[in-house]
Design an enzyme around this catalytic site. Structure first.
Site, PDB file in Angstrom:
ATOM      1  N   HIS A  90       2.557  37.912  -9.365  1.00  0.00           N
ATOM      2  CA  HIS A  90       1.482  39.013 -10.828  1.00  0.00           C
ATOM      3  C   HIS A  90       1.340  38.065 -10.269  1.00  0.00           C
ATOM      4  CE1 HIS A  90       0.169  41.634 -13.815  1.00  0.00           C
ATOM      5  NE2 HIS A  90      -0.898  41.238 -13.782  1.00  0.00           N
ATOM      6  N   SER A  91      -0.719  38.192 -10.361  1.00  0.00           N
ATOM      7  CA  SER A  91      -2.007  37.353 -10.236  1.00  0.00           C
ATOM      8  C   SER A  91      -1.708  35.575  -9.097  1.00  0.00           C
ATOM      9  CB  SER A  91      -2.137  36.629 -11.618  1.00  0.00           C
ATOM     10  OG  SER A  91      -3.378  35.543 -11.829  1.00  0.00           O
ATOM     11  N   MET A  92      -1.185  34.970  -9.835  1.00  0.00           N
ATOM     12  CA  MET A  92      -0.704  33.697  -8.978  1.00  0.00           C
ATOM     13  C   MET A  92       0.386  34.118  -7.810  1.00  0.00           C
ATOM     14  SD  MET A  92       1.325  30.296 -10.292  1.00  0.00           S
ATOM     15  CE  MET A  92       2.071  29.518  -9.321  1.00  0.00           C
TER      16      MET A  92
END
Length: 247
Positions: A90-92
């Protein structure tokens, strides 16, 4: 000791036939995945990675470069990679999962059965990462724009003092990792974008298609950068269907 601190085994892995390795967002921790076993079939085991610099690893310096971060992951995850697994980031965490998959291929090791990425603009876009090289006020403004951070954290200096170093380090990992030229993976890749996410919109996630020669699908789900409950439910439904379906 490091492996014990770095991995959170949620659910009952003994009944599983595939592991889902989960990588949290910048500034986050493994706890974001603690409820996932309740919403995934029992033959999917949730294993969440806890990066240093936060929670139970607060006394360890956080990584600021992708290379050493991935080297640590290869070490701590090694005993789990002899059985089928998939990755969710998720994201990074999406960028971390991608880097791990490339590192495994470089070692001629078995890679993930599938790669699930969420809330992360495609690496090929080379978008500037906000906040990582700005004063704390810039980081806090970035958090406010993303949403999802409890207001009590944003309004208390003592909590920010604990939270911001890991966040800055995580964003530095992404900002300095770039998008190196390398052959695409050959794994199925499913991408998820929040319909209200201005940082990682559907359009900005579309170029994840370039990261694999295998099947690719991009889906818009409800919510912003961190999705709302319906959006999370849809993500878990797709993961379950992908990992437990025929073939």
């Amino acid at each position: 000791m490091r492996r014990r601190r770095a991995l959170r085994h949620y659910g009952r892995p003994g009944a599983a036939r595939v592991r889902l390795l989960c990588f949290h967002y910048a500034g986050g921790n493994a706890a974001m995945f603690r409820d996932w076993p309740d919403r995934l079939p029992p033959d999917v085991a949730t294993v969440a990675v806890q990066l240093p610099g936060r929670d139970t690893r607060l006394d360890e310096p956080p990584h600021v470069r992708m290379g050493p971060l991935v080297e640590e992951l290869l070490e701590v995850l090694d005993p789990l990679l002899d059985e089928p697994f998939a990755c969710y980031g998720h994201s990074m965490g999406a960028r971390v999962a991608l880097a791990l998959a490339h590192a495994l291929r470089a070692r001629a090791s078995a890679g993930p059965r599938a790669l699930f990425v969420a809330s992360s603009a495609a690496p090929a876009l080379r978008r500037r990462v906000r906040g990582w090289d700005e004063p704390d006020e810039g980081l806090i403004a970035y958090l406010r724009d993303l949403g999802g951070t409890p207001s009590i954290v944003l309004e208390r200096p003592d909590l920010l003092e604990l939270f911001l170093p890991a966040l800055r380090a995580d964003l530095t990992v992404v900002a300095t990792s770039g998008a190196p030229v390398r052959p695409a993976l050959d794994v199925p890749l499913r991408a998820f974008a929040g319909v209200d996410d201005r940082e990682a919109s559907v359009e900005r996630m579309a170029a994840w298609r370039e990261e694999t020669t295998g099947p690719f699908a991009l889906e818009a789900v409800s919510g912003g950068h961190f999705f709302d409950p319906a959006g999370v439910a849809r993500v878990l439904d797709v993961i379950a269907a992908t990992l437990t379906g025929p073939g």
